[in-house]
Design a protein around this motif. Structure first.
Motif, PDB file in Angstrom:
ATOM      1  N   GLU A   6       7.387   0.696   1.490  1.00 62.42           N
ATOM      2  CA  GLU A   6       6.692  -0.507   1.023  1.00 62.42           C
ATOM      3  C   GLU A   6       6.552  -1.531   2.143  1.00 62.42           C
ATOM      4  N   THR A  39       4.850  -4.791   1.469  1.00 63.07           N
ATOM      5  CA  THR A  39       4.199  -5.884   0.751  1.00 63.07           C
ATOM      6  C   THR A  39       4.828  -7.244   1.041  1.00 63.07           C
ATOM      7  N   GLY A  52      10.700  -6.414  -3.603  1.00 66.65           N
ATOM      8  CA  GLY A  52      10.213  -5.159  -3.048  1.00 66.65           C
ATOM      9  C   GLY A  52      11.230  -4.038  -3.151  1.00 66.65           C
ATOM     10  N   ARG A  58       0.601  -1.383   0.933  1.00 65.20           N
ATOM     11  CA  ARG A  58       0.468  -2.840   0.854  1.00 65.20           C
ATOM     12  C   ARG A  58      -0.064  -3.320  -0.505  1.00 65.20           C
ATOM     13  N   VAL A 113      -0.353  -4.866  -4.028  1.00 67.69           N
ATOM     14  CA  VAL A 113       0.358  -5.825  -4.868  1.00 67.69           C
ATOM     15  C   VAL A 113      -0.409  -5.920  -6.180  1.00 67.69           C
TER      16      VAL A 113
END
Length: 408
Positions: free
Chosen positions: A90, A92, A97, A376, A378
């Protein structure tokens, strides 16, 4: 005329937002892969523990099946949320996360679980309005592990007694505005099969190819021949997509290798076209190989079937979405998506609908935002109440009593 039963549904779903978000974030922090998701299963069981549900867990997988009985007898409907994550790091920057290296909820299954659990809570509070049962299908192994098929084999479709007669699943979409629903009748997602080809020639020195049988040009010719198969044998109105995604051969510059390998995938929107490509692909590769003096071994690994929405159920879902979300947030997809989905196994057996729920964060252009399966991606948690309300509306509509609804 708007159905008065849905008048307070959005507000009830919104009131559950804190617990929905909390469950989503707990699962997002601790993603698990495949068919065995013990921590995710425990989180789901805790979220459902105080509800009047009949809960069973899978034997072959970490699945959870929960049944809510309505106040009156009647049919059963199924609502599905998939549970598993992807093998992805991940990136983000979210404060919640992934804490698991190499695993991430990049496809939104954490949202699916949270929405379905809150829908169970909302419907349990309205059990007096239900003539029948709701089966909540918390499914592991959607990302290539055939989790729905495992649950079907273990009886999820008969969990309430008689077989469920309608089914519904939502999937969040990072490239649609948050809280918008899109679906379509007929094929909505493709069948996905994979293939591998081993081309066997005769190795030799790079300076003397006439003393060898070079598998590399044979393999290269197969790439073009397979594209010609698609454009010349498959009808444009029942399309297929074929991609060679890996080609490998050799070890160094002056050696003609003995073997070369191809791997790839093909996607189809009907079982007839799927069968055609599965039949013709080995023939093309073998013929090209023979023209180069090579032996060819082809293996095709069947993937998920075509996801086909029932037209009547799809029309019903679109109508419900217009009432729950608003007319301007509901629409028909013009084309299918060539990705694949194992809810297809359920829809092969039960009339139902698979739909997409937008979850692009505000301030981002949906066309440019990171997509599902991106490291990335979300997903906007503002879409969660919409999904909760839609799941609940589907069950309330399908299990409406013949006479006046009972008091809760």
């Amino acid at each position: 005329m708007p159905d008065t039963r849905f008048a307070g549904l959005a507000a009830e779903a919104e009131s559950l937002r804190p617990s929905t978000v909390a469950l989503r974030r707990e699962i997002h922090r601790h993603p698990e892969l495949g068919l065995h998701l013990p921590r995710t299963r425990e989180a789901i069981q805790r979220a459902l523990a105080d509800l009047p549900l009949e809960i069973t867990v899978g034997k072959a997988t970490s699945s959870v099946t929960a049944v809510l009985r309505g106040a009156l007898p009647g049919p059963a409907v199924l609502l599905r949320g998939d549970m598993d994550a992807l093998p992805l790091r991940e990136d983000t920057g979210l404060e919640f996360g992934s804490e698991v290296e190499g695993a991430m909820h990049a496809c939104g299954h954490d949202l699916h679980v949270a929405m379905l659990a809150s829908a169970a809570r909302l419907l349990a509070a309205r059990a007096g309005e239900l003539a029948g049962s709701v089966v909540f299908m918390f499914q592991p192994g959607e990302e290539g592990f055939h989790g729905a098929r495992h649950m079907i084999h273990e009886g999820v479709l008969e969990a309430a007694g008689d077989r469920v007669d309608r089914a519904f699943a939502l999937h969040v979409h990072g490239n649609m505005p948050a809280g918008h629903l899109r679906t379509r009748p007929g094929p909505i997602m493709a069948a996905a099969d994979t293939f591998s080809v081993r081309v066997v020639g005769k190795g030799g020195h790079g300076s003397a190819p006439h003393h060898a049988i070079d598998p590399v040009p044979a393999a290269a010719a197969m790439v073009g021949a397979l594209q010609t198969l698609i454009t010349r044998r498959v009808g444009v109105f029942d399309p297929a997509v074929l991609s060679v995604t890996r080609i490998a051969a050799g070890t160094t510059t002056n050696i003609i290798p003995e073997t070369a390998e191809l791997e790839g995938t093909f996607r189809t929107l009907s079982e007839d076209t799927r069968a055609l490509v599965r039949s013709e692909l080995p023939k093309v590769c073998e013929a090209v190989g023979a023209a180069h003096g090579c032996r060819v071994h082809v293996d095709i690994e069947p993937g998920y079937p075509v996801t086909v929405n029932d037209p009547m159920e799809t029309g019903r879902v679109l109508g419900l979405a217009e009432q729950v979300l608003g007319f301007d947030r509901t629409g028909v997809m013009p084309d299918p998506i060539m990705g694949a989905e194992d809810f297809s196994y359920v829809l092969q057996r039960v009339p139902g609908t698979f739909a997409f729920l937008g979850a692009c964060p505000p301030g981002l252009d949906p066309e440019q935002a990171p997509s599902n399966h991106s490291n990335r991606i979300v997903h906007d948690e503002g879409a969660l109440p919409a999904g909760v309300a839609l799941y609940a509306a589907f069950a309330l509509d399908a299990l409406r009593p013949a006479g006046p609804a009972l008091a809760g």
